[in-house]
Design an enzyme around this catalytic site. Sequence first.
Site, PDB file in Angstrom:
ATOM      1  N   CYS A  17       0.783  -1.232   0.000  1.00 52.97           N
ATOM      2  CA  CYS A  17       0.000   0.000   0.000  1.00 52.97           C
ATOM      3  C   CYS A  17       0.819   1.289   0.000  1.00 52.97           C
ATOM      4  O   CYS A  17       0.468   2.235  -0.730  1.00 52.97           O
ATOM      5  CB  CYS A  17      -1.011  -0.003   1.149  1.00 52.97           C
ATOM      6  SG  CYS A  17      -0.357  -0.515   2.733  1.00 52.97           S
ATOM      7  N   ARG A  33       8.059 -10.887   5.232  1.00 51.64           N
ATOM      8  CA  ARG A  33       7.791 -10.561   6.635  1.00 51.64           C
ATOM      9  C   ARG A  33       8.653 -11.445   7.523  1.00 51.64           C
ATOM     10  O   ARG A  33       8.716 -12.656   7.334  1.00 51.64           O
ATOM     11  CB  ARG A  33       6.302 -10.740   6.966  1.00 51.64           C
ATOM     12  CG  ARG A  33       5.458  -9.727   6.200  1.00 51.64           C
ATOM     13  CD  ARG A  33       3.988  -9.836   6.498  1.00 51.64           C
ATOM     14  NE  ARG A  33       3.253  -8.960   5.584  1.00 51.64           N
ATOM     15  CZ  ARG A  33       1.970  -9.056   5.326  1.00 51.64           C
ATOM     16  NH1 ARG A  33       1.252 -10.000   5.908  1.00 51.64           N
ATOM     17  NH2 ARG A  33       1.379  -8.227   4.486  1.00 51.64           N
ATOM     18  N   ASP A  58      -3.049  -8.474  -4.187  1.00 50.17           N
ATOM     19  CA  ASP A  58      -3.271  -7.250  -3.428  1.00 50.17           C
ATOM     20  C   ASP A  58      -3.727  -6.134  -4.364  1.00 50.17           C
ATOM     21  O   ASP A  58      -3.152  -5.948  -5.433  1.00 50.17           O
ATOM     22  CB  ASP A  58      -1.938  -6.868  -2.773  1.00 50.17           C
ATOM     23  CG  ASP A  58      -2.083  -5.870  -1.661  1.00 50.17           C
ATOM     24  OD1 ASP A  58      -3.223  -5.613  -1.262  1.00 50.17           O
ATOM     25  OD2 ASP A  58      -1.052  -5.369  -1.193  1.00 50.17           O
ATOM     26  N   LYS A  75     -14.052  -2.341   8.290  1.00 51.22           N
ATOM     27  CA  LYS A  75     -13.681  -3.411   7.367  1.00 51.22           C
ATOM     28  C   LYS A  75     -14.765  -4.474   7.303  1.00 51.22           C
ATOM     29  O   LYS A  75     -15.602  -4.593   8.207  1.00 51.22           O
ATOM     30  CB  LYS A  75     -12.364  -4.057   7.786  1.00 51.22           C
ATOM     31  CG  LYS A  75     -12.398  -4.709   9.172  1.00 51.22           C
ATOM     32  CD  LYS A  75     -11.065  -5.362   9.515  1.00 51.22           C
ATOM     33  CE  LYS A  75     -11.119  -6.002  10.907  1.00 51.22           C
ATOM     34  NZ  LYS A  75      -9.895  -6.771  11.217  1.00 51.22           N
ATOM     35  N   HIS A  90      -8.574  -1.191   0.713  1.00 52.19           N
ATOM     36  CA  HIS A  90      -7.652  -2.329   0.639  1.00 52.19           C
ATOM     37  C   HIS A  90      -8.508  -3.566   0.374  1.00 52.19           C
ATOM     38  O   HIS A  90      -9.488  -3.795   1.096  1.00 52.19           O
ATOM     39  CB  HIS A  90      -6.931  -2.548   1.971  1.00 52.19           C
ATOM     40  CG  HIS A  90      -6.122  -1.393   2.462  1.00 52.19           C
ATOM     41  ND1 HIS A  90      -4.786  -1.255   2.198  1.00 52.19           N
ATOM     42  CD2 HIS A  90      -6.459  -0.329   3.228  1.00 52.19           C
ATOM     43  CE1 HIS A  90      -4.322  -0.160   2.794  1.00 52.19           C
ATOM     44  NE2 HIS A  90      -5.324   0.426   3.428  1.00 52.19           N
TER      45      HIS A  90
END
Length: 786
Positions: free
Chosen positions: A479, A508, A528, A611, A661
């Site tokens: 993002c 990660r 994504d 969300k 997102h």
Amino acid sequence: PAAEGIVTDDEGGASEAETKGKGDASKEGLQGRRAKAGSGPKIDAEDDAQKHIGGDSFTGRNKNPEWLKTREDAYASVKSARSSELEKKVPVPISVTMPDGKVLESNKDGTKFEAWRTSPYDVAVVISQGLADSAVVARVTYSDVAPDYDPAEDGVGGGDVLMGEGEDEADEADGGASDAMKKPQLWDLTRPLVGSVSKLELLKFDDDHDSDAKTVFWHSSAHMLGEALEHLYGCRLTIGPPLAGGFYYDSYMGSKDAFREDDYKPIEAEVSKIAKKKQRFERMVVTKDEALSLFAGNPFKEQIIKTKIPDGTRTTVYKCGDLIDLCRGPHVVHTGKVKAFAATRHSATNWLGDTDNDSLQRMYGISFPDKKMLKVWKENQEKAKERDHRRIAAKQELIMFHDLSAGSAFWLPHGARIYNKLIDFIKSHYWKRGYDEVITPNVYNLDLWHKSGHAMHYKDAMFCFDVEGAEWAMKPMNCPGHCLMFAGQIRSYRDLPLRYADFGVLHRNELSGALSGLTRVRRFQQDDAHIFCREDQIEDEVKGALDFMKSVYTTFGMTYKLELSTRPKKALGEKALWDRAEAALARAMDAFAGKGGWRLNPGDGAFYGPKIDIKVMDAMERVHQCATVQLDFQLPIRFELQYNTGSKVKGEEFARPIIVHRAMLGSVERMFAVLCEHYGGKWPLWLSPRQVMLIPVHQEWFEYCETVRDRLHDEGFYVDVDLSKATFQKKVRNAQVAQYNFQLVVGKAEVENGTVNVRTRENAVEGEKKVDEMIEMLKQLRAEYK
């Protein structure tokens, strides 16, 4: 994660995987570390002596140690003081409104409901005794509270945090504790109400749309497990939270002792005794000093109390039998509600997930209100073992791992075929749905992550390194890069929505002990995408994302449930904007799923926006959280994003976009694992890495088979020819075991007729078909995603 909820939801969600990441053990019993030395959870301590606090609090296995009686005596003393306080409370009439709008004010005999006297169980009995007995816990929303009710006095004020109980900080609303009481909260069935209730919900274990009852049931079961461990071994209990599917308890057993598999049956027998006694769960409020007195001799509970409970405040404990434990609750009415229990596995871990701290022993368990449920669960566990993606991926030669790049999969040729098909599948949707694919860098100066807010909250989980004296990092999400792209040009309201899709490689720095097959990895890709839109476009964009999700999971043969998570306590941004955004999401969900087709999850949104949580169910009815749709108000502010509104009014010439997102698969790695287990390794033709095996019954027909293979290959199918010396029956069996969707048998007649004889993976013989006819059949199956 600071600014992208997809981070949490995609890589395991708030589940057992997350718990492992905080302090579980590897197979060797050693807690994992992140790849960067010195990172991970730590306790502030001056020396090792402060880190190892267990000492001689456990000296050996000891049944029913004397300190159990000492603790009970201390509890009785405190209970007497609390009872005196309760006697001073003034009962006042209250009313209780049920979910259907019915208002109740008295028992069946006409006795009025009163604060400090009437419990949710009493209310349930008015409706039916069966309802009262089948409910696990209540969810209460107060309209007002009694004048003499004080949340701080009741142990729910002051923001005390009981670490490890699976709870967040005390959720006080902006307006203070009284407003917080007006939010939905779980409440013990037998705990007296403290005011009039605007909505009382009675939750059952088998409610498919609400997991709160299961969480409470398994939390209570964890207490029963802890009681059994104290009885049998004299363990010093530390923390015992519920998980997404069960629970565990960590206990201190010195540096040399550990659980063994032959401990399972004694533990199960002891829990069974506890259940048969129907021990009532009692909630009691205690001061900090009283708590220290109750848990004297348990250095782990003492540390929690000293560091997590502010001086001058109160917290709560729960008692069942002779177990007394720090806990916010709530719990089931009594231990007899647990009809079936099994100890499932054990492992080593460390206090607070820090390998420098005391070694602890973890015992996992599962429980149910019905023995039949446990039987079904065990059957599903066996199926899950057979369908474990690690087992299937190794058997089918799809992926491999190596210690020289732990947590990063090596995609073997057949695995890469599936991986690429999944990406191509999503890309085909992108083409139809108006997305633009972009490619962004893999490494950035850490200044980007300071700007986005990720460095503050997420740096430990990033791979950082030095570049010419500046700190850089590999990207863990896309993002911020997309924000730079948006900001790279002057934008007009006519340009929106912009839909940027990115399959960039992400890294990660997960703890090594948390790595687990493809469900928890260090290197992965997401489907994504970030949609930059105007506020008035939110509803349409969310409806489009939900339709996208439905198409994807219908193709996979999976069902789903939707939840709308709304503004949390620590939300950033104007409340009015939150309210408008939540209303837009609700309208989109109503339009998509119909009123009542989704569930509200109050206060569980990310701090940067509300969300939609999408929970999908696989063939074994297991729940996975892969897809997600989230609104973000904060990144546009951090990156000073704006577009020209076209307005001539001073001060309204520019506005900030909203970011949506969204991910459908989540990480491709995790979805691969989910689908592998969902299909049990029997991949549908369109995804299959082994679609067709040609089997000549004699070497005379090798050349014909190779010609047919070449034709199928040219049409884009994965085809092999078995040219081995194995028998015909063995060749067919090998192809079926290897999960080839079709075996095309070729003999003399097929060569003469220009045909193949078709068998399926399930050994169904479909007979002779012309090669052209076979190709058209395969193309149709592929086009229909079958």
